[in-house]
Design an enzyme around this catalytic site. Sequence first.
Site, PDB file in Angstrom:
ATOM      1  N   THR A   1     112.919 105.436  16.447  1.00 30.52           N
ATOM      2  CA  THR A   1     112.897 106.801  16.993  1.00 30.52           C
ATOM      3  C   THR A   1     113.768 107.746  16.178  1.00 30.52           C
ATOM      4  O   THR A   1     113.485 108.940  16.091  1.00 30.52           O
ATOM      5  CB  THR A   1     113.375 106.765  18.464  1.00 30.52           C
ATOM      6  OG1 THR A   1     112.438 105.975  19.181  1.00 30.52           O
ATOM      7  CG2 THR A   1     113.471 108.136  19.076  1.00 30.52           C
TER       8      THR A   1
ATOM      9  N   TYR B   1     106.338 110.546  21.527  1.00 32.66           N
ATOM     10  CA  TYR B   1     106.416 110.832  20.092  1.00 32.66           C
ATOM     11  C   TYR B   1     105.948 109.606  19.338  1.00 32.66           C
ATOM     12  O   TYR B   1     105.677 108.563  19.942  1.00 32.66           O
ATOM     13  CB  TYR B   1     107.868 111.168  19.684  1.00 32.66           C
ATOM     14  CG  TYR B   1     108.810 110.054  20.061  1.00 32.66           C
ATOM     15  CD1 TYR B   1     109.430 110.017  21.305  1.00 32.66           C
ATOM     16  CD2 TYR B   1     109.036 108.988  19.184  1.00 32.66           C
ATOM     17  CE1 TYR B   1     110.251 108.963  21.673  1.00 32.66           C
ATOM     18  CE2 TYR B   1     109.860 107.926  19.542  1.00 32.66           C
ATOM     19  CZ  TYR B   1     110.452 107.929  20.790  1.00 32.66           C
ATOM     20  OH  TYR B   1     111.256 106.881  21.154  1.00 32.66           O
TER      21      TYR B   1
ATOM     22  N   THR C   1     115.617 101.438  18.567  1.00 31.60           N
ATOM     23  CA  THR C   1     116.595 100.929  19.536  1.00 31.60           C
ATOM     24  C   THR C   1     116.083  99.722  20.321  1.00 31.60           C
ATOM     25  O   THR C   1     116.876  98.990  20.908  1.00 31.60           O
ATOM     26  CB  THR C   1     117.008 102.028  20.547  1.00 31.60           C
ATOM     27  OG1 THR C   1     115.847 102.474  21.241  1.00 31.60           O
ATOM     28  CG2 THR C   1     117.696 103.181  19.857  1.00 31.60           C
ATOM     29  N   ASP C   2     114.758  99.504  20.320  1.00 29.78           N
ATOM     30  CA  ASP C   2     114.220  98.418  21.163  1.00 29.78           C
ATOM     31  C   ASP C   2     114.799  97.052  20.784  1.00 29.78           C
ATOM     32  O   ASP C   2     115.135  96.254  21.656  1.00 29.78           O
ATOM     33  CB  ASP C   2     112.690  98.357  21.062  1.00 29.78           C
ATOM     34  CG  ASP C   2     112.018  99.442  21.890  1.00 29.78           C
ATOM     35  OD1 ASP C   2     112.729 100.322  22.407  1.00 29.78           O
ATOM     36  OD2 ASP C   2     110.780  99.410  22.015  1.00 29.78           O
TER      37      ASP C   2
ATOM     38  N   LYS D   1     120.553  97.127  25.018  1.00 31.63           N
ATOM     39  CA  LYS D   1     119.893  98.354  25.496  1.00 31.63           C
ATOM     40  C   LYS D   1     119.601  98.165  26.977  1.00 31.63           C
ATOM     41  O   LYS D   1     118.865  97.268  27.366  1.00 31.63           O
ATOM     42  CB  LYS D   1     118.604  98.588  24.718  1.00 31.63           C
ATOM     43  CG  LYS D   1     117.876  99.877  25.108  1.00 31.63           C
ATOM     44  CD  LYS D   1     116.656 100.123  24.229  1.00 31.63           C
ATOM     45  CE  LYS D   1     115.959 101.412  24.618  1.00 31.63           C
ATOM     46  NZ  LYS D   1     114.805 101.719  23.750  1.00 31.63           N
TER      47      LYS D   1
ATOM     48  N   GLU E   1     124.532  74.945  39.341  1.00 26.39           N
ATOM     49  CA  GLU E   1     123.126  75.073  39.771  1.00 26.39           C
ATOM     50  C   GLU E   1     122.242  73.968  39.189  1.00 26.39           C
ATOM     51  O   GLU E   1     121.325  73.508  39.839  1.00 26.39           O
ATOM     52  CB  GLU E   1     122.518  76.446  39.397  1.00 26.39           C
ATOM     53  CG  GLU E   1     123.254  77.625  39.993  1.00 26.39           C
ATOM     54  CD  GLU E   1     122.589  78.172  41.248  1.00 26.39           C
ATOM     55  OE1 GLU E   1     121.592  77.601  41.702  1.00 26.39           O
ATOM     56  OE2 GLU E   1     123.129  79.168  41.772  1.00 26.39           O
TER      57      GLU E   1
HETATM   58  N1  ASP Z   1     110.144 101.821  20.153  1.00 26.97           N
HETATM   59  C1  ASP Z   1     111.164 102.470  19.373  1.00 26.97           C
HETATM   60  C2  ASP Z   1     111.706 101.462  18.385  1.00 26.97           C
HETATM   61  O1  ASP Z   1     112.401 100.566  18.760  1.00 26.97           O
HETATM   62  C3  ASP Z   1     112.196 103.014  20.274  1.00 26.97           C
HETATM   63  C4  ASP Z   1     113.438 103.561  19.625  1.00 26.97           C
HETATM   64  O2  ASP Z   1     113.663 103.561  18.447  1.00 26.97           O
HETATM   65  O3  ASP Z   1     114.286 104.051  20.406  1.00 26.97           O
HETATM   66  O4  ASP Z   1     111.416 101.569  17.228  1.00 26.97           O
END
Ligand code: ASP
Length: 353
Positions: free
Chosen positions: A35, A49, A115-116, A188, A310
């Site tokens: 992103t 986007y 970020t994924d 995340k 457990e």
């Molecule tokens: N789907 C995107 C990615 O991980 C989301 C992001 O960058 O925040 O490339």
Amino acid sequence: MMKKTLTALTLSLGLVLSFSSYAKNNVVVVATGGTIAGAGASSTNSATYTAAKVPVDDLLNAVPQIKDLANVRGVQALQVASESITDKELLSLARQVNDLVKKPDVNGVVITHGTDTLEETAFFLNLVVHTDKPIVLVGSMRPSTALSADGPLNLYSAVALAADDSAKGKGTFILMNDSIFAARDVSKTINLHTNAFVSQWGALGTLIEGKSYWFRQSVKRFNNRSEFNIENIKGDALPLVQIVYGSGNMLPDAYTAYAKAGAKAIIHAGTGNGSVAKNIVPTLNQLQQQGVQIIRSSRVPQGFVLRNAEQPDDKYGWVVAHDLNPQKAKLLAALALTKTKDAKEIQRMFWEY
Ligand code: ASP
């Protein structure tokens, strides 16, 4: 005479001081997409986007202030959304970063990334790149075209951290939203807001106006202190490890299907303390006897899986993932399997990293 010498000394000392405060560190920004390189149809599209559109030079030119922090050059390693990163890209990125940190004229590396799976790439580099130079992963939650895009300041702060000598030897970091996180325990946890990254143990520090402020350090093994090294890992794929998500009313079929597909370890993202439903236990034991490692992690984002609670892990020969979430446990398990098939040895690694 004395006065002349003193003046000369003061002058040269002044020159040395002003040179050293002027000499900037060299930072390489390795771009992979995400992103932070995303573009939307309008400035109000903060969540709709296309990721991985903007090339690295445009990312750098959008933040000219980074030139005051370091001598920066960009490399376009990938241009992908991070959910599509496979072992092939991960290994190739690790080799590229490893080559960069070995260069005497590189002081730090920044990786712009989606970020994924930012936490996964960061943890992997934390485990396999031997260096004390700062490796900083950064992303953004809003695309570059959005109102209040968070990418530019995140990138500025990431470069500041990579150029900062005080970050040396402290590991691989994720820099998001002014916070400096240790790669191993950040995750995340929010999919829409700019405060998306959280570590249950807290940030290592914070980065404000280009300056790092440190508050804690990781006691786990990383980078130079790791027994894994990208230089010893050959090929394009890691040993296959897959995750099965725990819930009530589960079928055992997913575990057997993954084992049939060649998984050498299965991460059980169990409920609570990595708990395993009683109808699943026989399947896991059968797979373990066939040589598939069973690793109990948890779908609960905080706390850690207590061994022999457990479930009798010692009796079954299972491993617990400690506080690593399932996706990080998957990477450590894959690296562990490059060295051993012994569950006790794999458990040791889960305690130490
Ligand atoms: N789907 C995107 C990615 O991980 C989301 C992001 O960058 O925040 O490339």
